[in-house]
Design a protein around this motif. Structure first.
Motif, short mmCIF file in Angstrom:
data_model
loop_
_atom_site.label_atom_id
_atom_site.label_comp_id
_atom_site.label_asym_id
_atom_site.label_seq_id
_atom_site.Cartn_x
_atom_site.Cartn_y
_atom_site.Cartn_z
N PRO A 96 54.44 30.91 43.24
CA PRO A 96 53.51 31.08 41.88
C PRO A 96 52.29 31.58 42.31
CG PRO A 96 53.67 28.64 42.55
CD PRO A 96 54.39 29.66 43.62
N LEU A 97 51.92 32.51 40.87
CA LEU A 97 50.51 33.10 40.65
C LEU A 97 49.80 32.48 39.68
CD1 LEU A 97 48.70 35.14 42.04
CD2 LEU A 97 49.93 36.85 40.34
N LYS A 98 48.76 31.57 39.92
CA LYS A 98 48.34 30.85 38.60
C LYS A 98 46.97 31.26 38.55
CE LYS A 98 51.67 26.88 39.24
NZ LYS A 98 51.71 25.49 39.44
N THR A 99 46.81 32.45 38.40
CA THR A 99 45.43 33.05 38.05
C THR A 99 45.59 34.12 37.27
OG1 THR A 99 43.43 33.93 38.93
CG2 THR A 99 45.28 34.53 39.96
N ASP A 100 44.69 34.18 36.11
CA ASP A 100 44.76 35.38 35.11
C ASP A 100 44.47 36.72 35.79
OD1 ASP A 100 45.44 33.39 33.27
OD2 ASP A 100 43.34 33.23 32.67
N PHE A 101 45.23 37.79 35.23
CA PHE A 101 44.73 39.24 35.67
C PHE A 101 43.28 39.53 35.27
CE2 PHE A 101 44.49 43.54 34.71
CZ PHE A 101 45.00 44.14 35.96
N GLN A 102 42.57 40.02 36.28
CA GLN A 102 41.13 40.23 35.66
C GLN A 102 40.97 41.75 36.18
OE1 GLN A 102 38.95 38.33 35.05
NE2 GLN A 102 40.14 36.43 34.98
N PRO A 103 40.99 42.73 34.99
CA PRO A 103 40.76 44.02 35.14
C PRO A 103 39.41 44.38 35.92
CG PRO A 103 40.25 43.25 32.82
CD PRO A 103 40.63 42.00 33.44
N LEU A 104 39.34 45.75 36.29
CA LEU A 104 38.37 46.13 37.08
C LEU A 104 37.50 46.56 36.02
CD1 LEU A 104 39.74 48.03 40.16
CD2 LEU A 104 38.41 45.91 40.37
N ALA A 105 36.50 45.89 35.64
CA ALA A 105 35.54 46.12 34.57
C ALA A 105 34.13 45.38 34.40
CB ALA A 105 36.14 46.01 33.23
N ILE A 106 33.22 45.74 33.91
CA ILE A 106 31.84 45.16 33.59
C ILE A 106 32.03 44.39 32.50
CG2 ILE A 106 29.49 45.46 33.45
CD1 ILE A 106 30.36 46.38 36.14
N PRO A 107 31.98 42.98 32.31
CA PRO A 107 32.02 42.14 31.37
C PRO A 107 31.02 42.47 30.26
CG PRO A 107 32.00 40.95 33.38
CD PRO A 107 31.61 42.05 33.89
N LYS A 108 31.35 42.69 29.30
CA LYS A 108 30.32 42.52 28.02
C LYS A 108 29.09 41.90 28.21
CE LYS A 108 34.17 44.29 24.91
NZ LYS A 108 33.69 45.81 25.24
N ASP A 109 28.86 40.79 28.61
CA ASP A 109 27.65 39.98 28.54
C ASP A 109 26.89 40.18 30.05
OD1 ASP A 109 29.56 38.82 30.42
OD2 ASP A 109 29.00 36.74 29.53
N ALA A 110 27.37 41.32 30.71
CA ALA A 110 26.87 41.23 31.97
C ALA A 110 25.26 41.78 31.65
CB ALA A 110 27.51 42.59 32.94
N THR A 111 24.29 41.91 32.79
CA THR A 111 23.03 42.22 32.54
C THR A 111 22.83 43.38 33.70
OG1 THR A 111 22.03 40.18 32.06
CG2 THR A 111 20.75 41.55 32.82
N LEU A 112 22.31 44.49 33.02
CA LEU A 112 22.00 45.73 34.17
C LEU A 112 20.79 45.32 34.95
CD1 LEU A 112 22.75 48.55 34.63
CD2 LEU A 112 21.01 49.33 32.94
N LEU A 113 21.05 45.48 36.26
CA LEU A 113 20.09 45.33 37.17
C LEU A 113 19.33 46.71 37.34
CD1 LEU A 113 21.39 43.04 40.10
CD2 LEU A 113 19.88 42.41 38.35
N GLY A 114 19.99 47.77 37.42
CA GLY A 114 19.22 49.02 37.43
C GLY A 114 20.33 50.09 37.95
N GLN A 115 19.78 51.41 37.98
CA GLN A 115 20.53 52.53 38.49
C GLN A 115 20.12 53.08 39.57
OE1 GLN A 115 20.34 55.64 35.33
NE2 GLN A 115 22.55 55.11 35.20
N ALA A 116 20.81 53.45 40.52
CA ALA A 116 20.39 53.84 41.92
C ALA A 116 21.23 55.05 42.27
CB ALA A 116 20.48 52.99 42.97
N VAL A 117 20.81 56.09 43.03
CA VAL A 117 21.64 57.08 43.78
C VAL A 117 21.91 56.74 45.06
CG1 VAL A 117 21.59 59.61 44.42
CG2 VAL A 117 20.50 58.70 42.22
N LEU A 118 23.29 56.75 45.41
CA LEU A 118 23.74 56.64 46.73
C LEU A 118 23.59 57.74 47.46
CD1 LEU A 118 26.93 54.12 46.20
CD2 LEU A 118 24.49 53.58 46.58
N GLY A 119 23.00 58.15 48.55
CA GLY A 119 22.81 59.30 49.28
C GLY A 119 21.55 59.80 48.92
N SER A 120 21.34 61.03 48.43
CA SER A 120 20.18 61.82 48.35
C SER A 120 20.26 62.45 46.92
CB SER A 120 19.94 62.78 49.32
OG SER A 120 18.75 63.31 48.85
N SER A 121 19.06 62.36 46.21
CA SER A 121 18.96 63.04 44.81
C SER A 121 18.24 64.61 45.01
CB SER A 121 18.13 62.05 43.94
OG SER A 121 17.02 61.87 44.56
#
Length: 214
Positions: A96-121
């Motif tokens: 039995p699988l007794k957990t709801d499906f969680q889509p890969l998504a950012i919840p609407k009530d999430a708070t943005l910590l910031g942007q960054a560049v992985l690697g080099s700009s």
């Protein structure tokens, strides 16, 4: 002329759209690793993700409590069923699988910590622009932190608190949009006749898909 250029740059900066919560593509194939703060669990996993049909396939190698394991699971959330598959023995365990499906998504009530560049700009193509978000897990069970690409909302990393492991970190890589072999998201031909295991079996939650504890 210089003044015009400066004003144009300033206006472009003012009009630049701030990042918003987003949802990843509904069909993804790739690989990921899971590691935990208490070093109890580590896995390398190839995954297939189908948000349209609410199906996930995980083919993994790892260690749990210092013991190596391999695990091949198919989670069918609409059927509330998980298959643990062994092609070598041509057998299946149905649970039995007794957990709801969680889509890969950012919840609407999430708070943005910031942007960054992985690697080099420093030059074109040398870096990847990502957004990192944080928020509370359902039921105030802890905190989470998600990092996704600015363009496409492709998952990069997810961290969240658990009672058993402390912080659990999932890192995604080699992501490809689409499912190359959709048949792998259906039970093999030797699985449909498998009987559901006794109801006394511990209900399966999402993280337990990665080590077969349940």
């Amino acid at each position: 002329m210089r003044l015009l250029v400066m004003l144009t740059c300033l206006l472009a900066g003012c009009l630049a759209e701030k990042p918003h919560p987003c949802e990843s593509p509904p069909l993804l194939t790739g690989a990921l690793t899971v590691s935990t703060q208490n070093e109890k669990l580590w896995t390398y996993t190839r995954f297939m993700y189908d948000a349209l049909g609410q199906r996930i396939r995980l083919m993994e190698l790892g260690t749990y409590e210092n013991k190596s394991f391999s695990h091949d699971v198919l989670a069918l959330f609409r059927e509330a069923t998980m298959y643990e598959i062994s092609y070598h023995n041509r057998t299946c365990k149905k649970k039995p699988l007794k957990t709801d499906f969680q889509p890969l998504a950012i919840p609407k009530d999430a708070t943005l910590l910031g942007q960054a560049v992985l690697g080099s700009s420093s030059g074109p193509g040398q870096g990847l622009l990502v957004n990192t978000w944080t928020g509370d897990l359902p039921g105030k069970a802890g905190k989470y932190m998600n990092t996704v690409t600015e363009f496409g909302c492709i998952p990069i990393a997810t961290s969240y608190q658990t009672s058993e492991f402390g912080w659990a970190v999932t890192s995604f890589f080699n992501n490809v949009i689409g499912i190359e072999d959709p048949g792998l998201l259906n039970p093999p031909d030797f699985c449909p006749d498998a009987e559901m295991m006794d109801s006394k079996v511990e209900p399966i939650d999402f993280l337990s898909l990665f080590h077969g504890k349940a």
